[in-house]
Design a protein around this motif. Structure first.
Motif, PDB file in Angstrom:
ATOM      1  N   MET A   1     -35.847  94.223  -5.136  1.00 48.27           N
ATOM      2  CA  MET A   1     -36.460  95.527  -5.353  1.00 48.27           C
ATOM      3  C   MET A   1     -35.704  96.334  -6.402  1.00 48.27           C
ATOM      4  SD  MET A   1     -37.951  96.884  -1.686  1.00 48.27           S
ATOM      5  CE  MET A   1     -36.557  96.456  -0.651  1.00 48.27           C
ATOM      6  N   GLN A   2     -34.401  96.099  -6.518  1.00 52.97           N
ATOM      7  CA  GLN A   2     -33.600  96.836  -7.492  1.00 52.97           C
ATOM      8  C   GLN A   2     -33.787  96.313  -8.911  1.00 52.97           C
ATOM      9  OE1 GLN A   2     -29.579  96.635  -6.071  1.00 52.97           O
ATOM     10  NE2 GLN A   2     -29.961  97.951  -4.296  1.00 52.97           N
ATOM     11  N   ASP A   3     -33.693  94.984  -9.090  1.00 48.65           N
ATOM     12  CA  ASP A   3     -33.735  94.451 -10.463  1.00 48.65           C
ATOM     13  C   ASP A   3     -35.087  93.861 -10.862  1.00 48.65           C
ATOM     14  OD1 ASP A   3     -33.859  91.880  -9.293  1.00 48.65           O
ATOM     15  OD2 ASP A   3     -31.709  91.554  -9.485  1.00 48.65           O
ATOM     16  N   GLY A   4     -36.010  93.672  -9.920  1.00 56.71           N
ATOM     17  CA  GLY A   4     -37.340  93.170 -10.241  1.00 56.71           C
ATOM     18  C   GLY A   4     -37.407  91.692 -10.538  1.00 56.71           C
ATOM     19  N   LYS A   5     -36.298  90.977 -10.421  1.00 52.24           N
ATOM     20  CA  LYS A   5     -36.281  89.546 -10.720  1.00 52.24           C
ATOM     21  C   LYS A   5     -36.662  88.752  -9.476  1.00 52.24           C
ATOM     22  CE  LYS A   5     -33.266  85.837 -12.394  1.00 52.24           C
ATOM     23  NZ  LYS A   5     -31.886  85.490 -12.818  1.00 52.24           N
ATOM     24  N   PRO A   6     -37.735  87.957  -9.523  1.00 45.89           N
ATOM     25  CA  PRO A   6     -38.143  87.190  -8.341  1.00 45.89           C
ATOM     26  C   PRO A   6     -37.070  86.190  -7.933  1.00 45.89           C
ATOM     27  CG  PRO A   6     -39.358  86.448 -10.276  1.00 45.89           C
ATOM     28  CD  PRO A   6     -38.610  87.678 -10.679  1.00 45.89           C
ATOM     29  N   GLU A   7     -37.027  85.881  -6.657  1.00 46.30           N
ATOM     30  CA  GLU A   7     -36.012  84.964  -6.146  1.00 46.30           C
ATOM     31  C   GLU A   7     -36.640  84.003  -5.143  1.00 46.30           C
ATOM     32  OE1 GLU A   7     -31.561  85.019  -4.049  1.00 46.30           O
ATOM     33  OE2 GLU A   7     -32.694  86.882  -4.303  1.00 46.30           O
TER      34      GLU A   7
ATOM     35  N   ALA B   1     -34.028  90.070   4.198  1.00 52.40           N
ATOM     36  CA  ALA B   1     -34.040  91.503   3.908  1.00 52.40           C
ATOM     37  C   ALA B   1     -32.939  91.870   2.922  1.00 52.40           C
ATOM     38  CB  ALA B   1     -33.887  92.293   5.207  1.00 52.40           C
ATOM     39  N   ASN B   2     -31.779  91.252   3.056  1.00 52.90           N
ATOM     40  CA  ASN B   2     -30.683  91.521   2.121  1.00 52.90           C
ATOM     41  C   ASN B   2     -31.049  91.084   0.705  1.00 52.90           C
ATOM     42  OD1 ASN B   2     -28.981  92.603   4.088  1.00 52.90           O
ATOM     43  ND2 ASN B   2     -28.150  90.587   4.635  1.00 52.90           N
ATOM     44  N   HIS B   3     -31.657  89.910   0.574  1.00 47.32           N
ATOM     45  CA  HIS B   3     -32.095  89.444  -0.748  1.00 47.32           C
ATOM     46  C   HIS B   3     -33.213  90.336  -1.285  1.00 47.32           C
ATOM     47  CE1 HIS B   3     -29.845  85.611  -1.063  1.00 47.32           C
ATOM     48  NE2 HIS B   3     -29.944  85.577   0.248  1.00 47.32           N
ATOM     49  N   ALA B   4     -34.092  90.797  -0.397  1.00 45.47           N
ATOM     50  CA  ALA B   4     -35.210  91.633  -0.832  1.00 45.47           C
ATOM     51  C   ALA B   4     -34.723  92.927  -1.460  1.00 45.47           C
ATOM     52  CB  ALA B   4     -36.125  91.933   0.352  1.00 45.47           C
ATOM     53  N   LYS B   5     -33.643  93.495  -0.949  1.00 46.91           N
ATOM     54  CA  LYS B   5     -33.097  94.727  -1.525  1.00 46.91           C
ATOM     55  C   LYS B   5     -32.680  94.507  -2.976  1.00 46.91           C
ATOM     56  CE  LYS B   5     -31.456  96.710   2.833  1.00 46.91           C
ATOM     57  NZ  LYS B   5     -30.273  97.119   3.627  1.00 46.91           N
ATOM     58  N   MET B   6     -32.108  93.344  -3.258  1.00 51.02           N
ATOM     59  CA  MET B   6     -31.696  93.045  -4.631  1.00 51.02           C
ATOM     60  C   MET B   6     -32.904  92.875  -5.541  1.00 51.02           C
ATOM     61  SD  MET B   6     -28.578  90.379  -3.823  1.00 51.02           S
ATOM     62  CE  MET B   6     -28.243  90.197  -5.591  1.00 51.02           C
TER      63      MET B   6
END
Length: 271
Positions: free
Chosen positions: A29-35, A22-27
């Protein structure tokens, strides 16, 4: 698993890694860069462990609700079409397809098949038919109970639709497809034959009749005289049920739902 703001739906591990994801998902959602995230065996985060001892790889991607691929997915799903979703994490496409396997990863591109939700149609109103309907609804099937000219009000079973129309009209409205199971459970040869005849004009995944083996020959003879060939007749399951678990309503219901679930899993492997 879907994240939207502070809300989440679904799960990966049952509690081991969801908070970190969830913490990574917030990032994302902000920058649109897949991880891509790796947990368990080979993971850089040694303090996050999977209790099963295996490994879990997760791709996070930002998907907007107004994307064309999302609209296509919803439109095709509403028509009960099998859909193939494909994405590289940045761009997504959707096409009507029954491609196998259900999930595939090729380089940076993954594809995933979505199938229509399974429906369960029961024609009948005795305790066994009602038990099958109730257990089917609890098992996640879109469940419909047909009782031609039956009581005005449906039985008090949660999440079960009710239809009092004739067998022909009810089945015509349903249009049984590869993701539909139909059960004739009227204990009345005329009514059961009507359900079978109407359903055999379509291509359901499962078609069965509640009743003893001794009634099969007579039923097949009547349907053959009505013009149905041997292949169609072989598609009818009777007696129904995966295992002979007993004769009480709930015992029969467990057996029948288990058989339909097995059919569903086998079909998913074939499509």
């Amino acid at each position: 698993m879907v994240f939207e703001g502070d809300s989440a739906s679904g799960y990966f591990s049952g509690g081991c890694v969801e908070a970190d994801i969830a913490n990574h998902a917030k990032m994302v959602m902000q920058d649109g860069k897949p991880e891509r995230l790796l947990y368990g065996d080979g993971s850089p985060w040694i303090d996050i462990r999977l209790l099963c001892g295996g490994a879990l790889e997760v791709l996070l991607e930002r998907i907007s609700s107004d994307e064309g691929a999302v609209a296509s997915l919803l439109a095709l799903s509403a028509k009960r079409k099998a859909v193939r979703w494909q994405s590289n994490g940045l761009e997504r496409t959707v096409a009507e397809s029954c491609q196998r396997p259900a999930f595939q990863l090729t380089g940076e591109i993954y594809s995933l098949s979505y199938y229509p939700p399974w429906r369960l149609v029961i024609a009948g109103g005795d305790p066994i038919a009602l038990a099958i309907a109730a257990l089917g609804a609890m098992s996640g099937f879109e469940t419909l109970l047909i009782r031609p000219n039956g009581p005005d009000h449906p039985p008090p079973i949660a999440n079960v639709q009710y239809d009092r129309n004739s067998a022909d009209e009810a089945i015509k409205d349903i249009k049984p497809d590869h993701w539909t199971a139909v059960i004739a459970a009227n204990h009345d040869d005329e009514l059961d034959d009507q359900i079978l005849s109407a359903t055999l004009q379509h291509d359901p995944a499962y078609l069965g009749v509640l009743g003893a083996q001794s009634r099969v020959a007579g039923r097949n003879h009547r349907l053959a005289r009505a013009g149905y060939d041997a292949e169609k007749l072989r598609s009818i399951r009777s007696p129904i049920g995966l295992a002979r678990t007993g004769k009480a309503p709930w015992e029969v219901a467990v057996s029948v739902i288990a058989e339909i679930m097995q059919t569903r899993n086998q079909q998913t492997d074939r499509i």
